[in-house]
Scaffold this motif. Sequence first.
Motif, PDB file in Angstrom:
ATOM      1  N   ASN A 176      -7.226   7.396 -33.974  1.00 41.79           N
ATOM      2  CA  ASN A 176      -6.449   7.662 -35.192  1.00 41.79           C
ATOM      3  C   ASN A 176      -5.659   8.967 -35.110  1.00 41.79           C
ATOM      4  N   PHE A 177      -5.640   9.586 -33.917  1.00 37.86           N
ATOM      5  CA  PHE A 177      -5.049  10.931 -33.830  1.00 37.86           C
ATOM      6  C   PHE A 177      -3.632  10.996 -34.393  1.00 37.86           C
ATOM      7  N   PRO A 195      -3.802  23.986 -35.181  1.00 40.47           N
ATOM      8  CA  PRO A 195      -4.964  23.143 -34.944  1.00 40.47           C
ATOM      9  C   PRO A 195      -5.416  22.462 -36.231  1.00 40.47           C
ATOM     10  N   PHE A 196      -6.150  21.372 -36.060  1.00 44.00           N
ATOM     11  CA  PHE A 196      -6.864  20.782 -37.178  1.00 44.00           C
ATOM     12  C   PHE A 196      -8.076  20.044 -36.627  1.00 44.00           C
ATOM     13  N   ALA A 197      -8.998  19.775 -37.535  1.00 45.87           N
ATOM     14  CA  ALA A 197     -10.205  19.077 -37.087  1.00 45.87           C
ATOM     15  C   ALA A 197     -10.426  17.844 -37.933  1.00 45.87           C
ATOM     16  N   ALA A 198     -10.907  16.799 -37.288  1.00 47.32           N
ATOM     17  CA  ALA A 198     -11.338  15.611 -38.021  1.00 47.32           C
ATOM     18  C   ALA A 198     -12.847  15.493 -37.837  1.00 47.32           C
ATOM     19  N   ALA A 199     -13.501  14.856 -38.797  1.00 45.42           N
ATOM     20  CA  ALA A 199     -14.963  14.777 -38.740  1.00 45.42           C
ATOM     21  C   ALA A 199     -15.403  13.376 -39.127  1.00 45.42           C
ATOM     22  N   ALA A 239      -6.821   9.408 -22.515  1.00 45.40           N
ATOM     23  CA  ALA A 239      -7.471   8.142 -22.179  1.00 45.40           C
ATOM     24  C   ALA A 239      -6.937   7.005 -23.032  1.00 45.40           C
ATOM     25  N   HIS A 240      -6.509   7.322 -24.243  1.00 45.23           N
ATOM     26  CA  HIS A 240      -6.066   6.263 -25.144  1.00 45.23           C
ATOM     27  C   HIS A 240      -4.552   6.112 -25.210  1.00 45.23           C
ATOM     28  N   VAL A 282       0.531   3.974 -27.143  1.00 37.30           N
ATOM     29  CA  VAL A 282       0.885   4.963 -28.164  1.00 37.30           C
ATOM     30  C   VAL A 282       0.608   6.359 -27.608  1.00 37.30           C
ATOM     31  N   PRO A 283       1.654   7.175 -27.438  1.00 38.68           N
ATOM     32  CA  PRO A 283       1.377   8.517 -26.914  1.00 38.68           C
ATOM     33  C   PRO A 283       0.654   9.365 -27.962  1.00 38.68           C
ATOM     34  N   LEU A 284      -0.506   9.868 -27.627  1.00 34.12           N
ATOM     35  CA  LEU A 284      -1.269  10.686 -28.572  1.00 34.12           C
ATOM     36  C   LEU A 284      -0.992  12.150 -28.217  1.00 34.12           C
TER      37      LEU A 284
END
Length: 715
Positions: A266-267, A279-283, A430-431, A461-463
Amino acid sequence: MASSEESLRKALAEKQSAVEAHGNAVRALKAAKASKPEIDAAIEALNSLKLEKSSIEKQLQAAVSGSDGDGALSREAFRQAAVNTLERRLFYIPSFKIYRGVAGLYDYGPPGCAVKSNVLAFWRQHFVLEENMLEVDCPCVTPEVVLKASGHVDKFTDLMVKDEKTGTCYRADHLLKDFCNEKLQKDLTISAEKAAELKHVLATLDDLSAEELGAKIKEYGITAPDTKNPLSDPYPFNLMFQTSIGPSGLSPGYMRPETAQGIFVNFKDLYYYNGNKLPFAAAQIGQAFRNEISPRQGLLRVREFTLAEIEHFVDPEDKSHPKYSEVVDLEFLMFPRGEQMSGQSAKKIRLGDAVSKGTVNNETLGYFIGRVYLFLTRLGIDKDRLRFRQHLANEMAHYAADCWDAEIECSYGWIECVGIADRSAYDLRAHSEHHVKNVFDEGQREGNIDCIGTNLDKSGVPLVAAEKFSEPREVEKLVIAPVKKELGLAFKGGQKNVVEALEAMNEKEALEMKAALESKGEVEFYVCTLGKNVPIKKNMVSISKEKKKEHQRVFTPSVIEPSFGIGRIIYCLFEHSFYTRPSKAGDEQLNVFRFPPLVAPIKCTVFPLVQNQQYEDVAKVISKSLTTAGISHKIDITGTSIGKRYARTDELGVPFAITVDSTKDVTIRERDSKLQVRVSVEEAALVVKSVTDGLRTWEDVWEKYPHHTSGSADD
Ligand code: AMP
């Protein structure tokens, strides 16, 4: 090996020879019918040698078990007492117990559920809220393509051996580890050299290939623990539970082994949601599934468990953290790689020093190590039994920049409870399509990736993230332009594979090819997806460097991942909180959990001192105020003695008890000190709330309110 242990082993071997020599001498004297005083003197000397030998044995035993010799036994006894209480009071219970249970599956009962939800609530407050993290909740069922790209389908394995007669399965490294530990701890006769060898095996266990592990198992004569039957050679077993999605059976899937992949895929959307800023963080908090080969150690190694994971995305060129200064002065036990390799133990290090000296790779990683320390200690983990251990080079994945585990010591030893890793750009690559090509590069270079077929798994999809420049910058770019017509003529159906492989070359490889084509006109080129070398001629590809204006820098962010095994943390918290104390009469040991109010499953109990309508009414009024204040509590109006009621709630770790012994004021008793204060009925709920919310301490309450001294709180 610790030098004292080494010298003790040597001293023991010498003493053993001396005992044997003296034994022979005594036998010789007896055979020669020597005089009684002569024989007696020799026997006395032999006995004193035996005493010296036994004293060295004791010291060695203490050195190897890190305790006073009885340590191992008391650890077992302690665990037994804690686990009995935990299971009896339904903190957790083996799942499907009435059907004799299933190894590695546990249910949390009512107090366990409450502790777990408190731990998770604090996790959300301490991490998600504090850092404005983006929390997501993704499915457990995951299509194969995702876990193929992440590497789990090919590599998420443990090495397994089978009992050749019964077919029972064991984890190969665990058998070798148990053998080495047992030999080191229980066989005091092994030489210092043998002990050093076993320790070396333990230190390099993670690094052993299937063949090496099999060879060691054979060399040491290790057999199946239950039957002593011979074991098969080790072979990899994938730990994921496989399933199929939908009724056709054509769409393979797995139960996720970690929650992280849901965040990575989902990046792109999360980055956009965050205003395209780093920066940001997902949890994410959720269940993870691992079909462990032979689960043991209760909640510590299970087949389904709750993970709480953070993926902090950061520019690889700037791993500073805006709040780093808040943790820089924390000092706690750290166990860097160097100390582990040289046989030293963990030592207290100031976090800021570890980062500035480069022991910890970067500020953001350091920041999370500090935050994890604060999280665990505020939960009630003993800071002296918590250490941060750096992964040895052989433990780390090749792409990782640095990795530290928060390890907590419990009766099973030091247990990894939180992994904090700088995973560089590996997961996002990797994705994305781009990565698949890089994987080919790495596969080619390192020969360690089964790349045939991986090509099918790209998301397309380039992340990536972008840094916009204030002024456009002129940059020199490598341009690889395969000449499709020539390649088509030469390779027909293989043209597409060759084009992709050429485009996937990194700068160094492309420039080497360019030089070789210019000097020789033709080069051999390995195409991973074809699994062979093909000849590339000068007219098939043009490689050049061109100047271009760029308005932004596009890059794959690095990921810093703290990953929390919630069940492991909770189990260690149970052990760190558990103690026993004698009953008032001194005839039995009572169990207590000293949970901080933050995690206690129930914050307060309310008892009428005796069965009496007026007191019961007051208890109900206080219970209502506690409900209004949002304080979990339990009202107990049974006629059981007050001492028994206190003991019952101490066993659940309830920190406060309100006893109603009048209609005007009541007593509040604190669990660990057993001290009581007198408070008015109106104030009682608010006093408890202020302490459980952390607005004041019990010491503040003790200072402010009159003490209740008549009789003991146990009576
Ligand atoms: P890993 O992805 O293997 O580093 O695991 C992340 C965290 O999950 C570890 O730090 C452990 O706390 C926890 N964990 C891993 N495997 C298990 C298991 N079988 N049972 C319980 N917790 C586990």
